[in-house]
Design a protein around this motif. Sequence first.
Motif, mmCIF file in Angstrom:
data_model
loop_
_atom_site.group_PDB
_atom_site.id
_atom_site.type_symbol
_atom_site.label_atom_id
_atom_site.label_comp_id
_atom_site.label_asym_id
_atom_site.label_seq_id
_atom_site.Cartn_x
_atom_site.Cartn_y
_atom_site.Cartn_z
ATOM 1 N N ALA A 292 -9.412 -32.704 -29.437
ATOM 2 C CA ALA A 292 -8.597 -33.426 -28.463
ATOM 3 C C ALA A 292 -8.948 -33.011 -27.034
ATOM 4 O O ALA A 292 -9.021 -33.858 -26.139
ATOM 5 C CB ALA A 292 -7.107 -33.180 -28.734
ATOM 6 N N GLU A 293 -9.177 -31.723 -26.817
ATOM 7 C CA GLU A 293 -9.586 -31.260 -25.483
ATOM 8 C C GLU A 293 -10.930 -31.863 -25.085
ATOM 9 O O GLU A 293 -11.128 -32.236 -23.933
ATOM 10 C CB GLU A 293 -9.675 -29.729 -25.469
ATOM 11 C CG GLU A 293 -8.331 -29.036 -25.494
ATOM 12 C CD GLU A 293 -8.473 -27.531 -25.587
ATOM 13 O OE1 GLU A 293 -9.569 -26.997 -25.287
ATOM 14 O OE2 GLU A 293 -7.478 -26.868 -25.962
ATOM 15 N N LYS A 294 -11.830 -31.962 -26.038
ATOM 16 C CA LYS A 294 -13.147 -32.544 -25.770
ATOM 17 C C LYS A 294 -13.021 -34.011 -25.360
ATOM 18 O O LYS A 294 -13.668 -34.462 -24.406
ATOM 19 C CB LYS A 294 -14.018 -32.428 -27.027
ATOM 20 C CG LYS A 294 -15.342 -33.125 -26.937
ATOM 21 C CD LYS A 294 -16.066 -33.062 -28.276
ATOM 22 C CE LYS A 294 -17.227 -34.018 -28.302
ATOM 23 N NZ LYS A 294 -17.827 -34.107 -29.626
ATOM 24 N N PHE A 295 -12.167 -34.779 -26.059
ATOM 25 C CA PHE A 295 -12.027 -36.208 -25.776
ATOM 26 C C PHE A 295 -11.148 -36.494 -24.561
ATOM 27 O O PHE A 295 -11.090 -37.621 -24.089
ATOM 28 C CB PHE A 295 -11.493 -36.951 -27.000
ATOM 29 C CG PHE A 295 -12.410 -36.860 -28.193
ATOM 30 C CD1 PHE A 295 -13.759 -37.160 -28.085
ATOM 31 C CD2 PHE A 295 -11.926 -36.471 -29.424
ATOM 32 C CE1 PHE A 295 -14.604 -37.080 -29.178
ATOM 33 C CE2 PHE A 295 -12.759 -36.390 -30.523
ATOM 34 C CZ PHE A 295 -14.104 -36.688 -30.400
ATOM 35 N N ARG A 296 -10.460 -35.458 -24.054
ATOM 36 C CA ARG A 296 -9.639 -35.623 -22.853
ATOM 37 C C ARG A 296 -10.264 -34.936 -21.637
ATOM 38 O O ARG A 296 -9.646 -34.881 -20.579
ATOM 39 C CB ARG A 296 -8.244 -35.043 -23.085
ATOM 40 C CG ARG A 296 -7.446 -35.828 -24.107
ATOM 41 C CD ARG A 296 -6.020 -35.362 -24.199
ATOM 42 N NE ARG A 296 -5.318 -35.717 -22.973
ATOM 43 C CZ ARG A 296 -4.471 -34.909 -22.341
ATOM 44 N NH1 ARG A 296 -4.220 -33.721 -22.819
ATOM 45 N NH2 ARG A 296 -3.869 -35.302 -21.249
ATOM 46 N N ASN A 297 -11.466 -34.453 -21.758
ATOM 47 C CA ASN A 297 -12.144 -33.726 -20.684
ATOM 48 C C ASN A 297 -12.360 -34.648 -19.480
ATOM 49 O O ASN A 297 -13.131 -35.604 -19.560
ATOM 50 C CB ASN A 297 -13.492 -33.196 -21.191
ATOM 51 C CG ASN A 297 -14.216 -32.391 -20.151
ATOM 52 O OD1 ASN A 297 -13.709 -32.122 -19.070
ATOM 53 N ND2 ASN A 297 -15.435 -31.987 -20.484
ATOM 54 N N PRO A 298 -11.727 -34.356 -18.342
ATOM 55 C CA PRO A 298 -11.872 -35.240 -17.173
ATOM 56 C C PRO A 298 -13.249 -35.159 -16.511
ATOM 57 O O PRO A 298 -13.580 -36.006 -15.690
ATOM 58 C CB PRO A 298 -10.772 -34.760 -16.222
ATOM 59 C CG PRO A 298 -10.461 -33.369 -16.648
ATOM 60 C CD PRO A 298 -10.781 -33.277 -18.103
#
Length: 163
Positions: free
Chosen positions: A48-54
């Motif tokens: 999830a952090e990877k896919f939400r990385n700005p």
Amino acid sequence: MTDQTYCDRLVQDTPFLTGQGCLSEQQVDRIVLQLNRYYPQVLTNKEAEKFRNPKASLRVRLCDLLSHLQRSGERHCQEFYRALYIHAQPLHCHLPSRRALRPMSFLAGLGLAAGLALLLYCCPPDPKVLPGTRRVLGFSPVIIDRHVSRYLLAFLADDFRGL
């Protein structure tokens, strides 16, 4: 109906979903958060952090998410469509895979109406059975689509005067 799986639908819908301006960054973040919080078996915290990385562009993140879901299996793709429906319902209604389903439902309703009309025309006029059948069919437009119900009501309008 078609026997298209959610993974097949996702392959068909990917070019549309990754097109310019289809999904906003907020919508993608909400979808990722839902897949992570409510369905942690679909996306782990690290994913999830990877896919939400700005730092990465929205299109790259979305392409990575969709390909990850396709590799993960049918259940994961199904949960993505559920999240997409919740967070981007207008977009969900315009998906290419959904357009393919519309003519089938229309044809099914049209076939049902034609079958009922044929039944009424071909049935021998039995005074005990036919009026009861016509009363049941008189209420069926409540269930049937409004386009088909107009024709069914017009057909039955003359027959109810004699009942």
